[in-house]
Motif scaffolding. Structure first.
Motif, mmCIF file in Angstrom:
data_model
loop_
_atom_site.group_PDB
_atom_site.id
_atom_site.type_symbol
_atom_site.label_atom_id
_atom_site.label_comp_id
_atom_site.label_asym_id
_atom_site.label_seq_id
_atom_site.Cartn_x
_atom_site.Cartn_y
_atom_site.Cartn_z
ATOM 1 N N TYR A 1 0.825 -1.208 0.000
ATOM 2 C CA TYR A 1 0.000 0.000 0.000
ATOM 3 C C TYR A 1 0.859 1.258 0.000
ATOM 4 O O TYR A 1 0.563 2.228 -0.696
ATOM 5 C CB TYR A 1 -0.943 0.024 1.210
ATOM 6 C CG TYR A 1 -1.987 -1.049 1.173
ATOM 7 C CD1 TYR A 1 -3.071 -0.970 0.298
ATOM 8 C CD2 TYR A 1 -1.902 -2.159 2.009
ATOM 9 C CE1 TYR A 1 -4.032 -1.965 0.261
ATOM 10 C CE2 TYR A 1 -2.855 -3.154 1.979
ATOM 11 C CZ TYR A 1 -3.925 -3.048 1.107
ATOM 12 O OH TYR A 1 -4.887 -4.034 1.074
ATOM 13 N N LYS B 1 -6.124 7.992 -1.561
ATOM 14 C CA LYS B 1 -6.898 6.804 -1.201
ATOM 15 C C LYS B 1 -6.012 5.775 -0.496
ATOM 16 O O LYS B 1 -6.383 5.229 0.550
ATOM 17 C CB LYS B 1 -7.535 6.185 -2.446
ATOM 18 C CG LYS B 1 -8.358 4.962 -2.173
ATOM 19 C CD LYS B 1 -8.919 4.367 -3.451
ATOM 20 C CE LYS B 1 -9.603 3.058 -3.150
ATOM 21 N NZ LYS B 1 -9.898 2.293 -4.353
ATOM 22 N N GLU B 2 -4.830 5.531 -1.060
ATOM 23 C CA GLU B 2 -3.908 4.564 -0.455
ATOM 24 C C GLU B 2 -3.409 5.065 0.900
ATOM 25 O O GLU B 2 -3.341 4.295 1.874
ATOM 26 C CB GLU B 2 -2.722 4.288 -1.380
ATOM 27 C CG GLU B 2 -3.074 3.629 -2.689
ATOM 28 C CD GLU B 2 -3.745 2.273 -2.554
ATOM 29 O OE1 GLU B 2 -3.451 1.529 -1.594
ATOM 30 O OE2 GLU B 2 -4.563 1.935 -3.424
ATOM 31 N N HIS C 1 -6.038 4.667 3.480
ATOM 32 C CA HIS C 1 -6.171 3.248 3.839
ATOM 33 C C HIS C 1 -5.080 2.850 4.840
ATOM 34 O O HIS C 1 -5.349 2.140 5.811
ATOM 35 C CB HIS C 1 -6.091 2.373 2.584
ATOM 36 C CG HIS C 1 -6.208 0.920 2.867
ATOM 37 N ND1 HIS C 1 -7.416 0.305 3.107
ATOM 38 C CD2 HIS C 1 -5.266 -0.058 2.967
ATOM 39 C CE1 HIS C 1 -7.211 -0.982 3.347
ATOM 40 N NE2 HIS C 1 -5.906 -1.220 3.255
ATOM 41 N N ASN D 1 -6.016 1.790 8.805
ATOM 42 C CA ASN D 1 -5.722 0.428 9.245
ATOM 43 C C ASN D 1 -4.396 0.289 9.991
ATOM 44 O O ASN D 1 -3.968 -0.821 10.272
ATOM 45 C CB ASN D 1 -5.749 -0.511 8.039
ATOM 46 C CG ASN D 1 -7.134 -0.595 7.448
ATOM 47 O OD1 ASN D 1 -8.035 -1.161 8.042
ATOM 48 N ND2 ASN D 1 -7.318 0.014 6.283
#
Length: 91
Positions: free
Chosen positions: A49, A67-68, A71, A75
């Protein structure tokens, strides 16, 4: 590439290969390699990622990079703090 084809590559082989394709200007191939790393059962799979985010930044695709990075932050993945800092710079 031979190690990747045999399916016995370490995360470092995926990363090195993906970064090499970035330098060669082959973003699509690089993205495929990082996706393969993410989909692998390797302990360092989550690093894919981070490197995909860098790929998107290098390709001037800020939306996909964001977006990455989001993420990664959501997480608590590899380089979470750096992802926060980078996301602040982009915004």
């Amino acid at each position: 590439n031979k190690a990747l084809e045999k399916g016995k590559a370490s995360a470092n082989v995926y990363i090195y290969s993906g970064l090499s394709y970035i330098q060669l200007g082959e973003q699509k191939k690089s993205e495929e390699i990082f996706d393969s790393l993410i989909d692998s059962d390797l302990i360092d799979a989550e690093k894919g990622y981070w490197y995909k985010a860098l790929l998107y930044l290098k390709s001037n695709n800020a939306q996909k990079a964001k977006k990455e990075l989001n993420h990664i932050i959501k997480n608590s993945l590899y380089n979470t703090q750096k992802a926060r800092e980078l996301l602040e710079e982009i915004n």
